[in-house]
Design a protein around this motif. Structure first.
Motif, PDB file in Angstrom:
ATOM      1  N   LEU A  91       2.789   5.556   9.321  1.00 43.14           N
ATOM      2  CA  LEU A  91       3.321   4.260   8.894  1.00 43.14           C
ATOM      3  C   LEU A  91       2.638   3.122   9.646  1.00 43.14           C
ATOM      4  CD1 LEU A  91       5.319   2.556   7.264  1.00 43.14           C
ATOM      5  CD2 LEU A  91       6.976   2.910   9.111  1.00 43.14           C
ATOM      6  N   GLY A  92       2.499   3.246  10.942  1.00 40.78           N
ATOM      7  CA  GLY A  92       1.863   2.191  11.743  1.00 40.78           C
ATOM      8  C   GLY A  92       0.416   1.943  11.343  1.00 40.78           C
ATOM      9  N   VAL A  93      -0.339   3.014  11.137  1.00 41.16           N
ATOM     10  CA  VAL A  93      -1.742   2.866  10.740  1.00 41.16           C
ATOM     11  C   VAL A  93      -1.839   2.245   9.355  1.00 41.16           C
ATOM     12  CG1 VAL A  93      -3.877   4.123  10.188  1.00 41.16           C
ATOM     13  CG2 VAL A  93      -2.565   4.732  12.225  1.00 41.16           C
ATOM     14  N   SER A  94      -0.959   2.652   8.442  1.00 41.26           N
ATOM     15  CA  SER A  94      -1.013   2.079   7.088  1.00 41.26           C
ATOM     16  C   SER A  94      -0.594   0.605   7.088  1.00 41.26           C
ATOM     17  CB  SER A  94      -0.182   2.901   6.098  1.00 41.26           C
ATOM     18  OG  SER A  94       1.185   2.845   6.392  1.00 41.26           O
ATOM     19  N   ILE A  95       0.343   0.227   7.936  1.00 42.08           N
ATOM     20  CA  ILE A  95       0.717  -1.190   8.046  1.00 42.08           C
ATOM     21  C   ILE A  95      -0.462  -1.998   8.598  1.00 42.08           C
ATOM     22  CG2 ILE A  95       2.155  -2.846   9.322  1.00 42.08           C
ATOM     23  CD1 ILE A  95       4.463  -0.802   9.056  1.00 42.08           C
ATOM     24  N   PHE A  96      -1.080  -1.503   9.668  1.00 38.69           N
ATOM     25  CA  PHE A  96      -2.270  -2.178  10.197  1.00 38.69           C
ATOM     26  C   PHE A  96      -3.341  -2.247   9.108  1.00 38.69           C
ATOM     27  CE2 PHE A  96      -6.491  -2.192  12.046  1.00 38.69           C
ATOM     28  CZ  PHE A  96      -6.422  -3.314  12.861  1.00 38.69           C
ATOM     29  N   GLY A  97      -3.505  -1.153   8.369  1.00 41.42           N
ATOM     30  CA  GLY A  97      -4.510  -1.097   7.304  1.00 41.42           C
ATOM     31  C   GLY A  97      -4.309  -2.147   6.235  1.00 41.42           C
ATOM     32  N   ILE A  98      -3.073  -2.312   5.763  1.00 45.85           N
ATOM     33  CA  ILE A  98      -2.868  -3.319   4.712  1.00 45.85           C
ATOM     34  C   ILE A  98      -3.021  -4.731   5.262  1.00 45.85           C
ATOM     35  CG2 ILE A  98      -1.507  -1.842   3.182  1.00 45.85           C
ATOM     36  CD1 ILE A  98       0.964  -3.470   4.087  1.00 45.85           C
ATOM     37  N   CYS A  99      -2.635  -4.934   6.504  1.00 47.38           N
ATOM     38  CA  CYS A  99      -2.854  -6.258   7.113  1.00 47.38           C
ATOM     39  C   CYS A  99      -4.351  -6.545   7.213  1.00 47.38           C
ATOM     40  CB  CYS A  99      -2.206  -6.330   8.493  1.00 47.38           C
ATOM     41  SG  CYS A  99      -0.408  -6.314   8.459  1.00 47.38           S
ATOM     42  N   PHE A 100      -5.115  -5.545   7.650  1.00 49.09           N
ATOM     43  CA  PHE A 100      -6.556  -5.715   7.815  1.00 49.09           C
ATOM     44  C   PHE A 100      -7.243  -5.949   6.469  1.00 49.09           C
ATOM     45  CE2 PHE A 100     -10.938  -4.440   8.468  1.00 49.09           C
ATOM     46  CZ  PHE A 100     -11.248  -5.053   9.672  1.00 49.09           C
ATOM     47  N   VAL A 101      -6.942  -5.122   5.464  1.00 46.71           N
ATOM     48  CA  VAL A 101      -7.615  -5.292   4.170  1.00 46.71           C
ATOM     49  C   VAL A 101      -7.191  -6.586   3.482  1.00 46.71           C
ATOM     50  CG1 VAL A 101      -8.040  -2.831   3.837  1.00 46.71           C
ATOM     51  CG2 VAL A 101      -6.011  -3.860   2.806  1.00 46.71           C
ATOM     52  N   THR A 102      -5.964  -7.021   3.706  1.00 46.36           N
ATOM     53  CA  THR A 102      -5.522  -8.296   3.137  1.00 46.36           C
ATOM     54  C   THR A 102      -6.301  -9.443   3.774  1.00 46.36           C
ATOM     55  OG1 THR A 102      -3.314  -7.420   2.703  1.00 46.36           O
ATOM     56  CG2 THR A 102      -3.536  -9.817   2.776  1.00 46.36           C
ATOM     57  N   LEU A 121     -11.963  -1.452  -3.505  1.00 45.75           N
ATOM     58  CA  LEU A 121     -11.431  -0.108  -3.746  1.00 45.75           C
ATOM     59  C   LEU A 121     -10.697   0.420  -2.517  1.00 45.75           C
ATOM     60  CD1 LEU A 121     -14.311   1.681  -5.690  1.00 45.75           C
ATOM     61  CD2 LEU A 121     -11.982   1.294  -6.498  1.00 45.75           C
ATOM     62  N   SER A 122     -11.256   0.173  -1.358  1.00 39.02           N
ATOM     63  CA  SER A 122     -10.610   0.606  -0.128  1.00 39.02           C
ATOM     64  C   SER A 122      -9.280  -0.118   0.077  1.00 39.02           C
ATOM     65  CB  SER A 122     -11.530   0.364   1.070  1.00 39.02           C
ATOM     66  OG  SER A 122     -10.917   0.810   2.256  1.00 39.02           O
ATOM     67  N   ALA A 123      -9.245  -1.405  -0.254  1.00 39.26           N
ATOM     68  CA  ALA A 123      -7.998  -2.173  -0.126  1.00 39.26           C
ATOM     69  C   ALA A 123      -6.916  -1.596  -1.036  1.00 39.26           C
ATOM     70  CB  ALA A 123      -8.251  -3.643  -0.436  1.00 39.26           C
ATOM     71  N   VAL A 124      -7.282  -1.324  -2.283  1.00 45.33           N
ATOM     72  CA  VAL A 124      -6.320  -0.738  -3.225  1.00 45.33           C
ATOM     73  C   VAL A 124      -5.862   0.626  -2.708  1.00 45.33           C
ATOM     74  CG1 VAL A 124      -6.056   0.205  -5.563  1.00 45.33           C
ATOM     75  CG2 VAL A 124      -7.166  -2.017  -5.226  1.00 45.33           C
ATOM     76  N   ASN A 125      -6.807   1.416  -2.233  1.00 42.92           N
ATOM     77  CA  ASN A 125      -6.495   2.731  -1.678  1.00 42.92           C
ATOM     78  C   ASN A 125      -5.500   2.612  -0.523  1.00 42.92           C
ATOM     79  OD1 ASN A 125      -6.898   5.595  -1.561  1.00 42.92           O
ATOM     80  ND2 ASN A 125      -8.270   5.298   0.173  1.00 42.92           N
ATOM     81  N   MET A 126      -5.727   1.659   0.378  1.00 43.86           N
ATOM     82  CA  MET A 126      -4.844   1.498   1.534  1.00 43.86           C
ATOM     83  C   MET A 126      -3.446   1.047   1.097  1.00 43.86           C
ATOM     84  SD  MET A 126      -4.444   1.949   4.736  1.00 43.86           S
ATOM     85  CE  MET A 126      -6.081   2.195   5.369  1.00 43.86           C
ATOM     86  N   TYR A 127      -3.370   0.173   0.104  1.00 47.10           N
ATOM     87  CA  TYR A 127      -2.054  -0.243  -0.399  1.00 47.10           C
ATOM     88  C   TYR A 127      -1.308   0.929  -1.019  1.00 47.10           C
ATOM     89  CZ  TYR A 127      -1.881  -5.212   0.543  1.00 47.10           C
ATOM     90  OH  TYR A 127      -1.780  -6.424   1.174  1.00 47.10           O
ATOM     91  N   ILE A 128      -2.022   1.804  -1.710  1.00 50.61           N
ATOM     92  CA  ILE A 128      -1.384   2.986  -2.295  1.00 50.61           C
ATOM     93  C   ILE A 128      -0.896   3.916  -1.189  1.00 50.61           C
ATOM     94  CG2 ILE A 128      -1.769   5.067  -3.687  1.00 50.61           C
ATOM     95  CD1 ILE A 128      -3.729   3.346  -5.383  1.00 50.61           C
ATOM     96  N   VAL A 129      -1.709   4.117  -0.164  1.00 53.42           N
ATOM     97  CA  VAL A 129      -1.305   4.945   0.979  1.00 53.42           C
ATOM     98  C   VAL A 129      -0.035   4.370   1.614  1.00 53.42           C
ATOM     99  CG1 VAL A 129      -1.927   5.602   3.356  1.00 53.42           C
ATOM    100  CG2 VAL A 129      -3.566   5.929   1.486  1.00 53.42           C
ATOM    101  N   PHE A 130      -0.021   3.063   1.821  1.00 48.41           N
ATOM    102  CA  PHE A 130       1.164   2.424   2.403  1.00 48.41           C
ATOM    103  C   PHE A 130       2.395   2.626   1.510  1.00 48.41           C
ATOM    104  CE2 PHE A 130       3.926  -1.365   2.512  1.00 48.41           C
ATOM    105  CZ  PHE A 130       4.450  -1.206   3.788  1.00 48.41           C
ATOM    106  N   ALA A 131       2.229   2.402   0.207  1.00 46.24           N
ATOM    107  CA  ALA A 131       3.359   2.554  -0.723  1.00 46.24           C
ATOM    108  C   ALA A 131       3.881   3.990  -0.717  1.00 46.24           C
ATOM    109  CB  ALA A 131       2.939   2.142  -2.129  1.00 46.24           C
ATOM    110  N   LEU A 132       2.987   4.962  -0.741  1.00 42.68           N
ATOM    111  CA  LEU A 132       3.409   6.366  -0.718  1.00 42.68           C
ATOM    112  C   LEU A 132       4.096   6.716   0.593  1.00 42.68           C
ATOM    113  CD1 LEU A 132       0.317   8.057  -2.386  1.00 42.68           C
ATOM    114  CD2 LEU A 132       2.580   7.705  -3.393  1.00 42.68           C
TER     115      LEU A 132
END
Length: 143
Positions: A91-102, A121-132
């Motif tokens: 969860l923490g890595v995915s939150i950092f990930g969506i903040c970074f890609v945003t 594509l990576s941004a969309v991928n990270m948002y999907i990872v976060f949502a899942l």
């Protein structure tokens, strides 16, 4: 871990592996200063040449590679041993990930004025990872 959580965890693992492959492909072009296939015209080249793409002197794809590697590692570990810490790290890595890609997508649009299709594509991928990850946390094992 419930069957639903296992399913979401497996999907996160697979998406993380895809993220690793994308990050490696783009990172090698950054390091070699070579061109890559870009679906948005010259956007990838504009992004690659921008100083904004090197926060702290590190190429942006290196951050993606590290993040996706952490996600893959901890989702794999979670498959074998469901520890709450693994779920929290994911969860923490995915939150950092969506903040970074945003942040980086914002920089691409408004500062660099070019969109890299791989970054998108990576941004969309990270948002999907976060949502899942968030959806998977809703399903509690029955005790």
């Amino acid at each position: 871990m419930t069957d639903t959580q296992k399913k979401y965890n497996r999907i996160v693992f697979i998406l993380s592996l895809l993220g690793i492959l994308m990050a490696i492909y783009v990172l090698q072009s950054f390091l070699r200063q070579s061109s890559i296939v870009c679906l948005t015209g010259g956007g990838c080249e504009a992004v690659q040449k921008s100083n904004v793409s090197y926060p702290f002197g590190i190429p942006v794809p290196a951050f993606g590679l590290a993040g996706y590697a952490l996600l893959a590692t901890f989702s794999l570990l979670r498959t074998f041993e469901d520890k709450k810490a693994y779920s929290s790290i994911i969860l923490g890595v995915s939150i950092f990930g969506i903040c970074f890609v945003t942040w980086f997508t914002f920089m691409e649009i408004f500062v660099i004025k070019g969109i890299c299709s791989w970054c998108l594509l990576s941004a969309v991928n990270m948002y999907i990872v976060f949502a899942l990850t968030m959806i998977g946390r809703r399903f509690k094992p029955s005790e």
